[in-house]
Scaffold this active site. Structure first.
Site, mmCIF file in Angstrom:
data_model
loop_
_atom_site.group_PDB
_atom_site.id
_atom_site.type_symbol
_atom_site.label_atom_id
_atom_site.label_comp_id
_atom_site.label_asym_id
_atom_site.label_seq_id
_atom_site.Cartn_x
_atom_site.Cartn_y
_atom_site.Cartn_z
ATOM 1 N N LYS A 117 -39.656 32.808 -8.544
ATOM 2 C CA LYS A 117 -40.485 32.729 -7.466
ATOM 3 C C LYS A 117 -41.876 33.262 -7.621
ATOM 4 O O LYS A 117 -42.785 32.896 -6.730
ATOM 5 C CB LYS A 117 -39.753 33.945 -6.623
ATOM 6 C CG LYS A 117 -38.881 33.207 -5.763
ATOM 7 C CD LYS A 117 -38.146 34.208 -4.669
ATOM 8 C CE LYS A 117 -36.863 33.647 -3.955
ATOM 9 N NZ LYS A 117 -36.284 34.459 -2.899
ATOM 10 N N LYS A 200 -30.064 21.734 -5.917
ATOM 11 C CA LYS A 200 -29.298 22.167 -4.803
ATOM 12 C C LYS A 200 -29.713 21.861 -3.482
ATOM 13 O O LYS A 200 -30.870 21.428 -3.257
ATOM 14 C CB LYS A 200 -29.081 23.703 -5.170
ATOM 15 C CG LYS A 200 -29.800 24.666 -4.639
ATOM 16 C CD LYS A 200 -29.362 26.104 -4.748
ATOM 17 C CE LYS A 200 -29.998 27.060 -3.430
ATOM 18 N NZ LYS A 200 -29.746 28.328 -3.625
ATOM 19 N N LYS A 203 -33.507 23.416 2.113
ATOM 20 C CA LYS A 203 -34.162 22.990 3.353
ATOM 21 C C LYS A 203 -35.666 22.822 2.743
ATOM 22 O O LYS A 203 -36.520 21.995 3.607
ATOM 23 C CB LYS A 203 -34.228 24.359 4.196
ATOM 24 C CG LYS A 203 -35.066 24.214 5.414
ATOM 25 C CD LYS A 203 -34.088 23.369 6.389
ATOM 26 C CE LYS A 203 -34.752 22.411 7.345
ATOM 27 N NZ LYS A 203 -35.221 22.546 8.859
#
Length: 329
Positions: A117, A200, A203
């Site tokens: 991240k 995966k 959104k």
């Protein structure tokens, strides 16, 4: 076990922003609904975690409610599950500070999720909360003295850290925390993107065709499934060489709750189109009752606030008891 036997305690946090997808339903929501039957569940909306990454402050409270509504619509029963907002129970933050004093920089630096991240931004400018996220997660878990924590593969490392911190605290200050076990969710439940089976279902994908949202109407679902990528050849079979079909077969098998092989047999010699049409019908049928309940809940805005307030009132004394014990120690 007798009716008097204490139920096994389970704790889990859920993402509190963004629309939930079919992948979230098969990977987590459906499992929670099954787990509430046999476990004493504390499930919280992880709003303190969510604010470690960019979000819109004005829309945020409503997004948290929307996620809660979706969980309720999927079948979480507030009379059986303690469902609450993380930020409504201040013990989470307080215990996380105590745990911060026994967690090391080295441990937190090794967390792969932080590495992933923080790569896109310069690490120097990443907020400290994102770095410290796993310590707050350890507090979230340890406060409820759970036996198990259901997690996806990507969170397993954080549960290992939680176990290490609990063990270290117990050793240094006396037995305070139960050491929980991770309950790893079935790999089959990791649903992939419809347009790229290497990723995966998420959104954050560039195209809405890559995911099915729980709120998608039947036309959108039919359209997305008909456009979903498949593999070369015409056999409807799964395998490492057929990631796209394996993903579609997995969705089918999870929704119908029958083994993947059984669905392969059913579609032996049939066309991709037949298979995809049936899969779209299956998804539409599975989401319809959820969507109906969602619409009812949206018409009763106070209901969700009430559920979350009651949940926090139930969680608070449990968390408080552990916090007091940790402070004493």
């Amino acid at each position: 076990s007798t009716a008097m036997a204490k139920k096994i305690t389970l704790v889990s946090g859920i993402r509190s922003s963004g629309e939930l997808l079919l992948g979230n339903y098969l990977g987590a929501l459906k499992q929670f609904v099954e787990l509430q039957e046999s476990y004493d569940c504390y499930i919280f909306l992880a709003d303190l975690h969510a604010i470690t990454t960019p979000y819109a402050p004005k829309e945020f409270p409503e997004q948290v409610r929307a996620v809660a509504r979706t969980y309720l619509a999927c079948g979480l029963d507030p009379s059986r599950v303690t469902l609450f907002r993380q930020s409504d129970v201040s013990a989470h933050v307080e215990l996380s500070w105590l745990l911060n004093t026994i967690a090391t920089m080295g441990e937190l630096n090794r967390m792969t999720q932080f590495k992933e991240k923080s790569e896109d931004q310069k690490r120097e400018s990443v907020n400290a909360g994102l770095f410290d996220y796993p310590v707050l997660m350890a507090a979230d878990i340890l406060l409820y003295q759970p036996d198990v924590v259901p997690v996806g593969e990507d969170q397993k490392q954080h549960v290992e850290l939680t176990r290490d911190l609990a063990g270290r605290f117990n050793q240094r200050f006396g037995k305070t925390f139960a050491i929980p076990k991770p309950l790893i969710r079935d790999e089959g439940a990791r649903i992939k993107a419809l347009d790229d089976p290497a990723k995966k279902m998420s959104k954050s994908a560039a195209s809405a065709n890559s995911y099915i949202a729980i709120g998608d109407d039947s036309d959108a679902i039919r359209n997305k499934i008909s456009r979903a990528v498949t593999d070369s050849g015409s056999e409807i079979t799964s395998g490492t060489d057929k990631p796209a079909l394996t993903n579609l077969l997995t969705i089918f098998s999870q929704l119908e709750e029958v083994p993947l092989k059984e669905i392969e047999q059913r579609y032996a010699g049939k066309s991709y189109k037949e298979f995809k049409d049936d899969l779209a019908d299956m998804i539409i049928a599975a989401l319809k009752p959820i969507q109906q309940t969602l619409a009812e809940l949206e018409a009763k805005p106070d209901y969700v606030d009430d559920v979350l307030a009651k949940g926090a009132a139930k969680a608070r004394p449990v968390a408080e008891q552990t916090l007091v014990a940790a402070k004493r120690a």
